[in-house]
Design an enzyme around this catalytic site. Sequence first.
Site, short mmCIF file in Angstrom:
data_model
loop_
_atom_site.label_atom_id
_atom_site.label_comp_id
_atom_site.label_asym_id
_atom_site.label_seq_id
_atom_site.Cartn_x
_atom_site.Cartn_y
_atom_site.Cartn_z
N ASP A 1 0.83 -0.84 -0.21
CA ASP A 1 -0.15 0.06 0.23
C ASP A 1 0.93 1.08 -0.21
O ASP A 1 2.40 0.92 -0.20
CB ASP A 1 -0.72 0.33 1.19
N GLU B 1 -9.98 6.08 5.27
CA GLU B 1 -8.13 6.87 5.43
C GLU B 1 -8.60 7.52 7.41
O GLU B 1 -9.04 7.51 7.47
CB GLU B 1 -7.57 6.95 4.95
C1 BGC Z 1 -5.04 3.22 0.17
C2 BGC Z 1 -5.73 1.48 -0.69
C3 BGC Z 1 -5.55 3.09 -2.36
C4 BGC Z 1 -4.20 3.35 -2.63
C5 BGC Z 1 -3.55 3.82 -3.72
C6 BGC Z 1 -3.81 3.32 0.04
O1 BGC Z 1 -3.74 4.85 0.71
O2 BGC Z 1 -5.25 2.52 1.29
O3 BGC Z 1 -6.99 1.27 -0.50
O4 BGC Z 1 -5.59 1.77 -3.16
O5 BGC Z 1 -4.03 4.39 -1.35
O6 BGC Z 1 -4.76 4.74 -3.81
#
Ligand code: BGC
Length: 756
Positions: A312, A522
């Site tokens: 991630d 997030e």
């Molecule tokens: C998120 C992921 C996402 C990635 C790319 C991360 O901060 O946790 O779910 O796919 O960013 O955007």
Amino acid sequence: MKSNKIILFFILISTVFVSCVKQSENNSQNNNIEIKVNDLLSKMTLEEKVGQMTQLNLDVISNGEIYKLDEPHQLNKKKLIKAIVDYKVGSILNCGGHSYSREHWHEIINQIQKISKTKTRLGIPILYGIDAIHGANYTIGSTLFPQQLAQAATWNPELIEKITSITAYEVRASGIPWNFSPVLDLGRQPLWSRFFETYGEDVYLAKKMTASAIKGYQGNDVSSKNKVAACMKHFLGYSFSLSGKDRTPAWIPERELRQYFLPTFKTAIDEGAKTVMINSGEINGIPVHANYDILTKLLRDELKFKGVVVTDWEDIIKLYKIHKVASSLKEAVKISVLAGIDLSMVPNDYEFSDLLIQLVKEKQIPESRINESVKRILTLKFELGLFENSTALIKDYPDFGSEKFQKISYEAASESITLLKNTNNILPLSKNKSVLVCGPSANSLNILNGAWTHTWQGIDTNFNTKNKATILKSIINKIGQSKVTYFEGVTLDAEINIQQTVAEAKNKDVIVVCLGELPCTEKPGDIEDLTLPIAQLNLVKALAKTGKPIILVIVENRPRIINEIENLAQSILMSYLPGDEGGKAISDILFGDVNPSGKLPFTYPRYTGSLIPYDHKFSEKLDKNFTENGYNPQYPFGYGLSFSNFIYSDLSLSSQTISPVDTLIVKVKVKNTSNLSGKEVIQLYISDTYASITPSVKKLIAFDKQFIEKGKEITVVFKITKDDLTFVDKNNSSIYEEGDFEIYISNLTNKFILKK
Ligand code: BGC
């Protein structure tokens, strides 16, 4: 009769023949790809290999600064050459801040692929990835669907396959072959900001949705110009942090990991999911990006996952800077690559590449480890057909954003919205009623869609889909402007004009109060309190004093506590985040043009201190008086009313005793006793009376959503085998135990014994 048999025989033979041919075609295709991958790998330098393992954010190759790109967006030729030619980067992700037109996406992808194919030694195409989590949400004009939690509330796996299939089509139509979706983390921590991105709290329901999502995204042939590679995320245990805050520690024993959090991933792997993204947090003190046991022993050796493991966002850097398990960035790279990652979502600089090259040259990481990862990445690129045709043509996607696709989004929203309360059948409302519409989510397309909508947090109104109706607009469209008055009353967290709103309410027949939550995900979505903000509660309390009937429409990311106002509302509609068609679907339910059929995919808690899922243990039923009132949610999992009335009867079993090789046939009759046809989700739960691991009070093991015509009765049949009765034991193995089981369907129960 005889000729029928002969025809049947030939049909059978030809079916077997066709499937053998297909199987052997697949095998030879795989062999071909393997040969090509090995050939390519043998020609690659270390730098080229490490480049393949590097993924950069679009910002790095665009005009402007990272997170502050110039507008209108444009790629930067010099930066592009640095990334693709100098650093030989293999993958790019994301949008630079907001959604783009399809034309712009094509321009971006074409430029990138042109450089990678013509200006690099081996011409390896770039693997572009994006978060298209509820439709192609970073492409202007795409079809935006309800978010995953709402999708789960439909309890309709076929619909999920349609949604993901359309999403795949529209993502590929944007020139992008890889989608960071679905989220397979179980939604068992309602505080979590990404609760709405999950398929809810239940293992079985989430597994069903998972299987459909992978089928929809990938189909049988991921190289098809209508399909994308799926990315199951975030492996493993991401959703269950102790604090409820994003990316904070989870403490999950291996048994519980296997019982609750692993099955969706296993299902996706069995369905052939091509890629997986790793949990950004830690479990039991070990960041998952550093965990060899999870990334290699469990994922590769045990689950036999053959695809690509992507980190991630900045998660290798975080091993050093945040988790503090590495004392330098170099050590972080070493730990993570040795633990088993293939592709690093670096994503904003080149340090990963530089350090990984050093580590291999210093023999701290064997080149064989690098080869494994590069093979997987190249295999995916071949499977996606990127070597032959890495660009899409707009004309090949005539159905992009079409009415027929939007209809599926509308259907999904309509089937997800869940009627939680309907005192005296106040809904559906007559279209002659005068209505006061108020509340912060009444006139917001952003709140209906949530995060990951045109922008990451989904709050910028500039990018909203044109001509989509909010709840307010949809109500006006339906019953006419003259019968509708709108006052916001409160924002999401502050009072504006409650008194005026109340004064206006007195002149109306009914009040529709639309409450909600700011789109967020997030870290920005972390909250301190699960209760709905006080301003919103105050609005409802003030309105209740008018004595006019209140219909609550809730549009939210997670179940915010409403116990102070629940009894002030005659009717409650849980809308989750229903997407661009949500306003219309809500209004169609309010006025009876749609009969609701959504069911909660999670337990709606009554109190902030009682976040107990439906499949809790018997000890969690006890309250402080030792009576069984300890589990007292606002609304239980699986709950949801209809305008029809369904009566269950005759729950019968083919036998009261089964052996482990038997199939138990369970039948139940469901009658629609109302004069309105509707859909009902028939849910089958079991309870293991005694077991070596404390059993759950009940557990969903089957369901079936059926359309039942008014006045008609249907018989629903379920088949149960010992596999449905298994659980993870103290040795972390899946087992079944002999003994008594209870079956529950609606208000009916029955019993059987499993005996060797
Ligand atoms: C998120 C992921 C996402 C990635 C790319 C991360 O901060 O946790 O779910 O796919 O960013 O955007």
